[in-house]
Design a protein around this motif. Structure first.
Motif, PDB file in Angstrom:
ATOM      1  N   SER A 326       0.824  -1.206   0.000  1.00 43.62           N
ATOM      2  CA  SER A 326       0.000   0.000   0.000  1.00 43.62           C
ATOM      3  C   SER A 326       0.858   1.255   0.000  1.00 43.62           C
ATOM      4  CB  SER A 326      -1.005  -0.006   1.150  1.00 43.62           C
ATOM      5  OG  SER A 326      -0.340  -0.017   2.366  1.00 43.62           O
ATOM      6  N   LEU A 327       2.006   1.228   0.702  1.00 44.46           N
ATOM      7  CA  LEU A 327       2.876   2.398   0.658  1.00 44.46           C
ATOM      8  C   LEU A 327       3.417   2.617  -0.762  1.00 44.46           C
ATOM      9  CD1 LEU A 327       4.940   2.202   3.955  1.00 44.46           C
ATOM     10  CD2 LEU A 327       3.557   4.103   3.177  1.00 44.46           C
ATOM     11  N   SER A 328       3.870   1.525  -1.408  1.00 45.52           N
ATOM     12  CA  SER A 328       4.426   1.687  -2.762  1.00 45.52           C
ATOM     13  C   SER A 328       3.342   2.089  -3.743  1.00 45.52           C
ATOM     14  CB  SER A 328       5.071   0.397  -3.250  1.00 45.52           C
ATOM     15  OG  SER A 328       5.791  -0.200  -2.247  1.00 45.52           O
ATOM     16  N   ASP A 329       2.138   1.561  -3.511  1.00 44.90           N
ATOM     17  CA  ASP A 329       1.023   1.930  -4.390  1.00 44.90           C
ATOM     18  C   ASP A 329       0.811   3.446  -4.366  1.00 44.90           C
ATOM     19  OD1 ASP A 329      -1.271   2.104  -5.810  1.00 44.90           O
ATOM     20  OD2 ASP A 329      -2.309   0.481  -4.780  1.00 44.90           O
ATOM     21  N   VAL A 367      12.220   2.927  -1.251  1.00 40.66           N
ATOM     22  CA  VAL A 367      13.235   2.626  -0.250  1.00 40.66           C
ATOM     23  C   VAL A 367      12.725   2.996   1.137  1.00 40.66           C
ATOM     24  CG1 VAL A 367      15.513   3.278   0.597  1.00 40.66           C
ATOM     25  CG2 VAL A 367      15.173   2.808  -1.817  1.00 40.66           C
ATOM     26  N   GLY A 368      12.060   4.145   1.219  1.00 41.24           N
ATOM     27  CA  GLY A 368      11.477   4.549   2.501  1.00 41.24           C
ATOM     28  C   GLY A 368      10.485   3.512   2.995  1.00 41.24           C
ATOM     29  N   ALA A 369       9.631   3.044   2.073  1.00 37.86           N
ATOM     30  CA  ALA A 369       8.631   2.052   2.456  1.00 37.86           C
ATOM     31  C   ALA A 369       9.297   0.779   2.954  1.00 37.86           C
ATOM     32  CB  ALA A 369       7.720   1.737   1.270  1.00 37.86           C
ATOM     33  N   VAL A 370      10.372   0.375   2.271  1.00 40.21           N
ATOM     34  CA  VAL A 370      11.058  -0.855   2.675  1.00 40.21           C
ATOM     35  C   VAL A 370      11.693  -0.680   4.053  1.00 40.21           C
ATOM     36  CG1 VAL A 370      12.993  -2.369   2.138  1.00 40.21           C
ATOM     37  CG2 VAL A 370      11.433  -1.655   0.342  1.00 40.21           C
ATOM     38  N   LEU A 371      12.243   0.522   4.296  1.00 38.11           N
ATOM     39  CA  LEU A 371      12.845   0.756   5.612  1.00 38.11           C
ATOM     40  C   LEU A 371      11.784   0.699   6.704  1.00 38.11           C
ATOM     41  CD1 LEU A 371      15.502   3.547   5.076  1.00 38.11           C
ATOM     42  CD2 LEU A 371      15.792   1.090   5.310  1.00 38.11           C
ATOM     43  N   LEU A 372      10.606   1.299   6.428  1.00 36.87           N
ATOM     44  CA  LEU A 372       9.518   1.228   7.412  1.00 36.87           C
ATOM     45  C   LEU A 372       9.147  -0.226   7.677  1.00 36.87           C
ATOM     46  CD1 LEU A 372       6.979   4.073   6.609  1.00 36.87           C
ATOM     47  CD2 LEU A 372       8.480   3.846   8.576  1.00 36.87           C
ATOM     48  N   ILE A 443      13.216   7.359  11.323  1.00 39.64           N
ATOM     49  CA  ILE A 443      13.533   8.748  11.005  1.00 39.64           C
ATOM     50  C   ILE A 443      14.061   8.840   9.582  1.00 39.64           C
ATOM     51  CG2 ILE A 443      15.086  10.641  11.560  1.00 39.64           C
ATOM     52  CD1 ILE A 443      14.708   9.941  14.482  1.00 39.64           C
ATOM     53  N   VAL A 444      14.983   7.934   9.241  1.00 38.83           N
ATOM     54  CA  VAL A 444      15.528   7.953   7.884  1.00 38.83           C
ATOM     55  C   VAL A 444      14.412   7.730   6.872  1.00 38.83           C
ATOM     56  CG1 VAL A 444      17.063   6.752   6.296  1.00 38.83           C
ATOM     57  CG2 VAL A 444      17.797   7.203   8.623  1.00 38.83           C
ATOM     58  N   ALA A 445      13.546   6.731   7.157  1.00 40.09           N
ATOM     59  CA  ALA A 445      12.487   6.412   6.202  1.00 40.09           C
ATOM     60  C   ALA A 445      11.532   7.584   6.023  1.00 40.09           C
ATOM     61  CB  ALA A 445      11.721   5.188   6.682  1.00 40.09           C
ATOM     62  N   LEU A 446      11.100   8.195   7.135  1.00 42.18           N
ATOM     63  CA  LEU A 446      10.161   9.308   7.030  1.00 42.18           C
ATOM     64  C   LEU A 446      10.792  10.472   6.280  1.00 42.18           C
ATOM     65  CD1 LEU A 446       8.438   9.300  10.517  1.00 42.18           C
ATOM     66  CD2 LEU A 446       7.463   8.681   8.310  1.00 42.18           C
TER      67      LEU A 446
ATOM     68  N   ASN B 280       4.664  10.895  15.002  1.00 38.55           N
ATOM     69  CA  ASN B 280       4.935  10.018  13.867  1.00 38.55           C
ATOM     70  C   ASN B 280       5.865   8.882  14.258  1.00 38.55           C
ATOM     71  OD1 ASN B 280       3.331  11.229  12.007  1.00 38.55           O
ATOM     72  ND2 ASN B 280       4.893  12.715  11.412  1.00 38.55           N
ATOM     73  N   ASN B 281       6.844   9.195  15.105  1.00 38.75           N
ATOM     74  CA  ASN B 281       7.770   8.141  15.505  1.00 38.75           C
ATOM     75  C   ASN B 281       7.133   7.173  16.479  1.00 38.75           C
ATOM     76  OD1 ASN B 281      10.084   8.650  14.006  1.00 38.75           O
ATOM     77  ND2 ASN B 281      10.532  10.408  15.297  1.00 38.75           N
TER      78      ASN B 281
END
Lengths: 457, 456
Positions: A326-329, A367-372, A443-446, B280-281
């Motif tokens: 859903s994030l990638s979508d 990449v962000g989605a994968v990190l989450l 934090i990195v992902a967001l 958010n965190n």
């Protein structure tokens, strides 16, 4: 009088105060003056004046009364009882309380117990009376004061709304307090732990063997984090190996190919996977997936343990498919249409457009989605508790049992919690590590996701 | 047409060659296209298949557990066996503690009655050949059923000397044997029941004395260790309900209030930025961390009781808070500013605007978010394990301060039970109950959204 009754009486009093306030406010108007505030606000102001001070007294009293009473009773115990410690003291207090409440004890109470109970009862009685009296005085004073202040020019609306605003601010700081609570409690208990075990041994130790705490203080056991961390990483990597291709291709298919009805039907069904409790996945892994892998392994001549990193990882991968999809979508649909049109116009097929244009453009977001998803996998507990086999040994074979940070937290803290032994306290050091890892991943992902959004907005 | 005319006329061989090459490459590219599409489709099918596999396997394992082997028989409350004094009543001048002491003594006396003998007699009436092997006969009925007889007599002493038609739960091992959950061809040493008991069970089942009946035990009994067949979910269910109530009472109002503050009042400054990042965190902090927080803060510092739903409720509330805040904020964002401007324009204050106009319009969205958050919270296991809710509790908690478990924790406890072939089905049945609760909450949320959602 019961506390609940007291609070109810106070609420009723506030209701009456509200009525008085509105009535008085209406009688103030009389067609002469222009009112600054509506009667509602006058009523609310009077009710607040009536209720808030009394309620504050009530809160403070309930907070401090038991401690004060206890010390008063203990002070007048006979001197030979003064040396009582811990458990015996608790038993004595329990008995005194139960005599004082009129319930009695089944055997004959000693004279000093009766005296203490008598004192406790009289103190309780007078304390209670004093509290109720002061509450009543405060409520009436507040009521009278507020009623006398009512005037057409009184800015009652502003006062009431100021209280409302304070309430909102207090509520929104709770989230901050939670974070502070998490950090403080973990750091506090972890520091406590590091008094027993050298941090270097903890963070770089390769052996996890924390003896049982009951075997005495002689030997501490070994608290090496690395086997657990490696187990966590291995399970998470397997989970991502399952979830990233499936989730990403699901997202691509849903966003680019699927007709509307398929999308409307399949998307919510796949998202059901995200709502299923993790304990259910754990059971599924233990009862279905693990035995399946075991017999499949036998068929091809591989020795796969039923509870292994593979089982836990695959099931966890299934769990995080909907996160990634859903994030990638969302991210894929945000790629501007013009980019697709340009590529299609040059004669690229749809899949070429997706692979060479859309996905590279969406890459940061993905990449962000994968990190989450990775942070979700690292923090996941119940699947690994049930299906990873709990063997904290450093090895690289995914077909064997492993243990993870979360599993160990559960193992060390379930049952008796003893906040003085390193065997329990290590859970907080592990928790702190886990918190730090997931926090930095998040934090990195967001940050990446936000950067990506800004790029195409 | 035009294109053909516009094309120059190169030598035929070269053009053919190029066309063949282009067509080949086109074929290849189209194959790649189809392959890519197929991979996408199989990913979706894989996802759907996993959902189906999960649900079908749980249902297939769990549904049979709702029907349990039950002995339907007549029971004679033999006055020769049941000899008890009348129940003690309060005497003048007696303290409640003393009365309770006598009450306990009486209850011990009632419990000491040989209830098993009554059960055995009623079974031997069906199996005359078993009269010589009383301890074996007893294995047919689960051991907790003798307390059912006791409770009936305590409730109504007039029963003594009477006959009554009763439905008694069969022992867990009998249930396993009759349902075929154990391999019937295993040698005696590996069977859970002695051969004659297995034969009796088959015999009674054929005669209809033992029947597979829909059993409410799962819903009305708390957990049990001695009498596995009558272990139920009621205690865990009530514990979960208490926690749900606490989450609704705490997380929802606080979450909505802080969302309103952040969205409507807060100035943009360092402090509110901090709160935002923080929320958010917090939403992504693993749930087990909240369990550690609960253990350290609520139990160690505040000295709250272990295993109590109140502590579980507090921990789950903190965990749900970010979900509620984020959902409420996005709903508030979606409400057009024109509504606020209209209210402010005719003299409403900011608070009035929010209370009278914005919140009522946002209510469906807020409720949907809140319900989804609550549903997530009741499915959570890990934080509850850390605050001691995995203790065995054989009573239905009366208040949120009593010891209790929760539905997911009960699932965790049951899956670890030694009697695997009975508890695998029972655990799946518990999962069905949990999933049904969560699905109905989610369905309610979806219905709310469909029914009241406004598009601007």
């Amino acid at each position: 009088m019961n506390n609940w009754v007291l609070v109810c009486v106070l609420l009723v009093a506030m209701g009456f105060a509200y009525q008085f306030g509105t009535m008085r406010s209406r009688s103030l108007v009389d067609g002469k003056a222009r009112m600054h505030s509506r009667p509602v606000h006058h009523g609310l102001l009077v009710a607040l004046w009536c209720g808030l001070p009394a309620f504050t007294v009530f809160l403070l009293w309930s907070l401090f009364e038991p401690g004060i009473l206890r010390s008063a009773v203990l002070n007048q115990l006979p001197p030979d009882m003064a040396g009582l410690q811990g458990h015996e003291l608790e038993v004595l207090m329990r008995r005194v309380q139960s005599i004082a409440s009129g319930f009695g004890v089944s055997d004959q109470p000693a004279a000093y117990e009766l005296a203490a109970a008598e004192r406790l009862r009289s103190l309780q009685g007078t304390g209670r009376l004093a509290m109720i009296a002061s509450m009543a005085v405060l409520a009436v004073t507040g009521l009278v004061y507020a009623l006398r202040r009512l005037s057409p020019a009184l800015r009652a609306r502003n006062h009431v709304e100021a209280v409302f605003r304070v309430l909102l601010v207090v509520c929104s700081t709770i989230a901050i307090l939670t974070t502070i609570g998490i950090v403080l409690s973990m750091v506090g208990e972890a520091l406590h732990f590091f008094r027993f075990v050298n941090p270097v041994d903890f963070f770089f130790g390769t052996v996890w063997n924390p003896r049982f705490s009951t075997t005495g203080a002689g030997e501490l056991g070994q608290f090496g984090l690395l086997p657990l961390l490696w187990g966590t990483v291995m399970v998470s990597i397997i989970a991502l190996l399952v979830a990233v291709p499936v989730g990403l291709m699901t997202a691509v298919f849903m966003a680019e190919y699927a007709p509307g009805w398929v999308r409307a039907l399949a998307k919510p069904i796949i998202e059901v996977l995200a709502g299923v409790p993790t304990i259910v996945y754990g059971f599924f892994a233990l009862v279905m997936v693990g035995p399946f892998f075991h017999s499949a392994g036998l068929a091809v001549g591989l020795d796969i343990r039923a509870t292994s990193a593979l089982t836990a990882g695959v099931v966890m991968g299934i769990m995080i498919i909907p996160f990634i999809s859903s994030l990638s979508d969302d991210i894929i649909t945000q790629v501007p249409k013009a980019m697709r049109d340009g590529s299609l116009g040059l004669g690229a097929t749809k899949s070429e457009t997706i692979r060479k244009v859309v996905l590279p453009a969406a890459l940061p977001g993905i990449v962000g989605a994968v990190l989450l998803a990775a942070s979700r996998a690292i923090g996941e507990t119940m699947i690994v508790v049930l299906a990873a086999g709990n063997s904290p040994i450093l090895h690289a074979n995914p077909l064997e049992a492993v243990s993870t940070v979360t599993v160990t937290i559960v193992n060390q803290l379930t049952g008796d919690i003893d906040f003085a032994s390193p065997q329990s306290l290590v859970a907080f050091a592990l928790g702190l590590t886990l918190f730090a890892i997931t926090l930095s991943l998040n934090i990195v992902a967001l940050y990446i996701v936000r950067k990506y959004r800004e790029q195409y907005e | 047409m035009d294109i053909q005319q516009a094309q120059p006329n190169p030598p035929a061989a070269a053009s053919d060659k190029r066309r063949v090459r282009v067509e080949k490459s086109l074929q290849r590219r189209h194959r790649a296209e189809r392959r890519f599409r197929f991979i996408g489709m199989s990913a979706v099918v894989f996802g759907l298949g996993m959902v189906a596999l999960l649900f079908i396997s749980i249902l297939a394992k769990g549904l049979p557990a709702f029907w349990q082997a039950t002995v339907v028989t007549e029971v004679y409350f033999d006055p020769e066996i049941i000899r008890v004094d009348p129940r003690p009543v309060a005497q003048p001048g007696e303290s409640p503690a003393q009365l309770r002491e006598r009450e306990m003594a009486w209850q011990t006396q009632v419990t000491m009655v040989n209830w098993n003998r009554i059960l055995e007699d009623s079974l031997i009436a069906h199996l005359p050949e078993a009269a010589s092997a009383r301890p074996r006969v007893r294995q047919l009925v689960t051991s907790g059923e003798r307390f059912k007889l006791r409770d009936m007599v305590v409730e109504n002493p007039g029963l003594i000397g009477q006959r009554a038609q009763l439905k008694l739960l069969a022992d867990a091992n009998v249930d396993v044997w009759l349902k075929g959950n154990i391999d019937r061809s295993l040698p005696d040493a590996q069977q859970q029941l002695p051969p004659e008991v297995r034969a009796w069970a088959d015999q009674l089942y054929e005669r209809g004395v033992i029947q597979m009946r829909f059993s409410t035990t799962l819903f009305v009994n708390p957990d049990s260790r001695g009498s596995l067949a009558s272990a139920g979910l009621a205690g865990a269910f009530v514990g979960s309900l208490y926690m749900m109530l606490i989450v609704i009472l705490l997380a929802v109002p606080v979450g909505v209030a802080s969302a309103v503050y952040l969205e409507e009042f807060a100035p943009r400054n360092r402090f509110t930025d901090l709160i935002e990042v923080n929320i958010n965190n917090l939403a992504a902090v693993p749930s087990i961390i909240f369990g550690l927080l609960g253990a350290a803060v609520f139990i160690n510092w505040f000295g709250m009781p272990l295993s109590a739903p109140i502590v579980g409720g507090l921990v789950l509330s903190l965990m749900t808070l970010p979900t509620v805040i984020i959902a409420t904020r996005s709903t508030l964002k979606a409400i057009p500013p024109s509504i606020r401007q209209a209210a402010l324009g005719i003299g409403a204050s900011k608070v009035q605007t929010i209370l009278h106009h914005v919140l009522p319009l946002a209510l469906p969205g807020i409720l949907t978010g809140a319900i989804i958050g609550v549903a997530q919270a009741i499915g959570e296991t890990a934080p509850l394990l850390l605050i001691g809710m995995s203790a065995f509790v054989a009573a239905i908690p009366g208040t949120p301060f009593d010891q209790s478990t929760a539905l997911p924790v009960q699932i965790y406890l049951w899956q670890g039970n030694e009697l695997r072939n009975f508890f695998e089905a029972r655990t799946s049945a518990a999962i069905i109950v949990l999933l049904a609760l969560m699905l109905s909450l989610n369905a309610f949320a979806i219905w709310l959204r469909k029914r009241f959602e406004k598009r601007w």
